[in-house]
Design a protein around this motif. Sequence first.
Motif, PDB file in Angstrom:
ATOM      1  N   MET A 143       0.795  -1.124  -0.060  1.00 34.40           N
ATOM      2  CA  MET A 143       0.091   0.070   0.064  1.00 34.40           C
ATOM      3  C   MET A 143       0.899   1.360   0.076  1.00 34.40           C
ATOM      4  O   MET A 143       0.534   2.242  -0.646  1.00 34.40           O
ATOM      5  N   ASP A 144       1.826   1.137   0.755  1.00 37.91           N
ATOM      6  CA  ASP A 144       2.979   2.345   0.762  1.00 37.91           C
ATOM      7  C   ASP A 144       3.369   2.628  -0.716  1.00 37.91           C
ATOM      8  O   ASP A 144       3.539   3.972  -1.005  1.00 37.91           O
ATOM      9  N   ALA A 145       3.528   1.487  -1.608  1.00 37.86           N
ATOM     10  CA  ALA A 145       4.182   2.033  -2.856  1.00 37.86           C
ATOM     11  C   ALA A 145       3.140   2.989  -3.753  1.00 37.86           C
ATOM     12  O   ALA A 145       3.348   3.796  -4.558  1.00 37.86           O
ATOM     13  N   PHE A 146       1.826   2.716  -3.498  1.00 38.03           N
ATOM     14  CA  PHE A 146       0.707   3.745  -4.003  1.00 38.03           C
ATOM     15  C   PHE A 146       1.244   5.140  -3.941  1.00 38.03           C
ATOM     16  O   PHE A 146       0.934   5.866  -4.925  1.00 38.03           O
ATOM     17  N   PHE A 147       1.604   5.421  -2.635  1.00 34.64           N
ATOM     18  CA  PHE A 147       1.871   6.957  -2.520  1.00 34.64           C
ATOM     19  C   PHE A 147       3.116   7.430  -3.028  1.00 34.64           C
ATOM     20  O   PHE A 147       3.262   8.471  -2.838  1.00 34.64           O
ATOM     21  N   TYR A 148       3.960   6.613  -3.455  1.00 36.78           N
ATOM     22  CA  TYR A 148       5.001   6.940  -4.128  1.00 36.78           C
ATOM     23  C   TYR A 148       4.840   6.739  -5.682  1.00 36.78           C
ATOM     24  O   TYR A 148       5.423   7.775  -6.498  1.00 36.78           O
ATOM     25  N   VAL A 149       4.188   5.637  -6.061  1.00 30.97           N
ATOM     26  CA  VAL A 149       4.145   5.430  -7.503  1.00 30.97           C
ATOM     27  C   VAL A 149       3.192   6.498  -8.468  1.00 30.97           C
ATOM     28  O   VAL A 149       3.380   6.963  -9.378  1.00 30.97           O
ATOM     29  N   VAL A 150       2.105   6.801  -7.809  1.00 23.85           N
ATOM     30  CA  VAL A 150       1.120   7.663  -8.424  1.00 23.85           C
ATOM     31  C   VAL A 150       1.683   9.236  -8.422  1.00 23.85           C
ATOM     32  O   VAL A 150       1.716   9.831  -9.563  1.00 23.85           O
ATOM     33  N   PRO A 151       2.318   9.864  -7.339  1.00 20.76           N
ATOM     34  CA  PRO A 151       2.859  10.945  -7.636  1.00 20.76           C
ATOM     35  C   PRO A 151       4.055  10.957  -8.681  1.00 20.76           C
ATOM     36  O   PRO A 151       4.325  11.896  -9.430  1.00 20.76           O
ATOM     37  N   SER A 152       4.524   9.857  -8.497  1.00 20.84           N
ATOM     38  CA  SER A 152       6.122   9.804  -9.573  1.00 20.84           C
ATOM     39  C   SER A 152       5.413   9.808 -11.054  1.00 20.84           C
ATOM     40  O   SER A 152       5.896  10.459 -12.013  1.00 20.84           O
ATOM     41  N   LEU A 153       4.433   9.014 -11.451  1.00 22.87           N
ATOM     42  CA  LEU A 153       3.614   9.049 -12.570  1.00 22.87           C
ATOM     43  C   LEU A 153       3.051  10.356 -12.936  1.00 22.87           C
ATOM     44  O   LEU A 153       3.422  10.907 -14.046  1.00 22.87           O
ATOM     45  N   MET A 154       2.445  10.950 -11.944  1.00 30.38           N
ATOM     46  CA  MET A 154       2.043  12.379 -12.328  1.00 30.38           C
ATOM     47  C   MET A 154       3.163  13.368 -12.631  1.00 30.38           C
ATOM     48  O   MET A 154       3.059  14.150 -13.439  1.00 30.38           O
ATOM     49  N   ILE A 155       4.274  13.139 -11.947  1.00 29.25           N
ATOM     50  CA  ILE A 155       5.493  13.993 -12.305  1.00 29.25           C
ATOM     51  C   ILE A 155       6.143  13.865 -13.620  1.00 29.25           C
ATOM     52  O   ILE A 155       6.444  14.733 -14.337  1.00 29.25           O
ATOM     53  N   ALA A 156       6.016  12.674 -13.988  1.00 30.36           N
ATOM     54  CA  ALA A 156       6.506  12.021 -15.533  1.00 30.36           C
ATOM     55  C   ALA A 156       5.551  12.805 -16.276  1.00 30.36           C
ATOM     56  O   ALA A 156       6.058  13.163 -17.265  1.00 30.36           O
ATOM     57  N   MET A 157       4.023  12.586 -16.232  1.00 28.46           N
ATOM     58  CA  MET A 157       3.252  13.212 -17.304  1.00 28.46           C
ATOM     59  C   MET A 157       3.384  14.761 -17.211  1.00 28.46           C
ATOM     60  O   MET A 157       3.613  15.387 -18.384  1.00 28.46           O
ATOM     61  N   VAL A 158       3.784  15.605 -16.154  1.00 31.76           N
ATOM     62  CA  VAL A 158       3.950  16.950 -16.140  1.00 31.76           C
ATOM     63  C   VAL A 158       5.320  17.203 -16.730  1.00 31.76           C
ATOM     64  O   VAL A 158       5.314  18.325 -17.724  1.00 31.76           O
ATOM     65  N   LEU A 159       6.284  16.734 -16.605  1.00 29.82           N
ATOM     66  CA  LEU A 159       7.685  16.661 -17.457  1.00 29.82           C
ATOM     67  C   LEU A 159       7.526  16.527 -18.858  1.00 29.82           C
ATOM     68  O   LEU A 159       7.979  17.524 -19.622  1.00 29.82           O
ATOM     69  N   LEU A 160       6.637  15.404 -19.420  1.00 31.93           N
ATOM     70  CA  LEU A 160       6.239  15.235 -20.549  1.00 31.93           C
ATOM     71  C   LEU A 160       5.614  16.596 -21.306  1.00 31.93           C
ATOM     72  O   LEU A 160       5.810  16.839 -22.451  1.00 31.93           O
ATOM     73  N   ALA A 161       4.584  17.052 -20.420  1.00 36.42           N
ATOM     74  CA  ALA A 161       3.801  18.295 -20.728  1.00 36.42           C
ATOM     75  C   ALA A 161       4.742  19.457 -20.885  1.00 36.42           C
ATOM     76  O   ALA A 161       4.627  20.222 -22.121  1.00 36.42           O
ATOM     77  N   ALA A 162       5.674  19.421 -20.241  1.00 37.84           N
ATOM     78  CA  ALA A 162       6.557  20.604 -20.256  1.00 37.84           C
ATOM     79  C   ALA A 162       7.443  20.664 -21.337  1.00 37.84           C
ATOM     80  O   ALA A 162       7.846  21.597 -22.131  1.00 37.84           O
ATOM     81  N   ALA A 163       8.007  19.401 -21.593  1.00 44.51           N
ATOM     82  CA  ALA A 163       8.849  19.242 -22.906  1.00 44.51           C
ATOM     83  C   ALA A 163       7.913  19.666 -24.109  1.00 44.51           C
ATOM     84  O   ALA A 163       8.586  20.368 -24.973  1.00 44.51           O
ATOM     85  N   ARG A 164       7.085  19.359 -24.265  1.00 43.29           N
ATOM     86  CA  ARG A 164       6.045  19.958 -25.147  1.00 43.29           C
ATOM     87  C   ARG A 164       5.659  21.302 -25.551  1.00 43.29           C
ATOM     88  O   ARG A 164       5.670  21.671 -26.467  1.00 43.29           O
ATOM     89  N   VAL A 165       5.383  21.850 -24.335  1.00 43.11           N
ATOM     90  CA  VAL A 165       5.483  23.068 -24.527  1.00 43.11           C
ATOM     91  C   VAL A 165       6.449  24.127 -24.656  1.00 43.11           C
ATOM     92  O   VAL A 165       6.595  24.680 -25.749  1.00 43.11           O
ATOM     93  N   VAL A 166       7.850  23.429 -24.270  1.00 41.96           N
ATOM     94  CA  VAL A 166       9.042  24.080 -24.644  1.00 41.96           C
ATOM     95  C   VAL A 166       9.148  23.850 -26.099  1.00 41.96           C
ATOM     96  O   VAL A 166       9.834  24.637 -26.911  1.00 41.96           O
ATOM     97  N   ARG A 167       9.077  22.781 -26.432  1.00 42.15           N
ATOM     98  CA  ARG A 167       9.297  22.350 -28.183  1.00 42.15           C
ATOM     99  C   ARG A 167       8.518  23.239 -28.816  1.00 42.15           C
ATOM    100  O   ARG A 167       9.055  23.665 -29.909  1.00 42.15           O
TER     101      ARG A 167
END
Length: 147
Positions: free
Chosen positions: A1-25
Amino acid sequence: MDAFFYVVPSLMIAMVLLAAARVVRRSLRLRSAWNSGLTAEARCLRTYTTTRGGGDSAVRTTLHHVYEFTTREGRPVRMEEAGGPSTVIEGDIVTVHYTAEHPELATAHAPARGKMAAGTVGLLVFFAVFIAFCVGFMVTYHQTFSA
């Protein structure tokens, strides 16, 4: 259950980093086209809209234009661009800005460097705050529940 509180925010960060790369590109692509000095007269071949959302979320409609122009070298280019002005209709002639290396990435948007820079910086700041919140959440969870 602890992994849920690390995996979900990590996936959200990854999606935001991809969006940031698209904005900059996109920002770099527009700046490059505007700074190239190459322009051409393009004819609007088609306009159409796409919609997203509905049901429980707001409906978002995006206007798309399909343009065709000829480069200085005589190469015909057809390109599509989203978010153009609703005043441009089929058959209209507009000025497009393009680079010699990638004319298919042309833009019919008039140069608005300040507006583009402000929008890019604003989105990147929002993304940074979102990432900081996710990291803060993970750190707080770790400090509170693991010991």
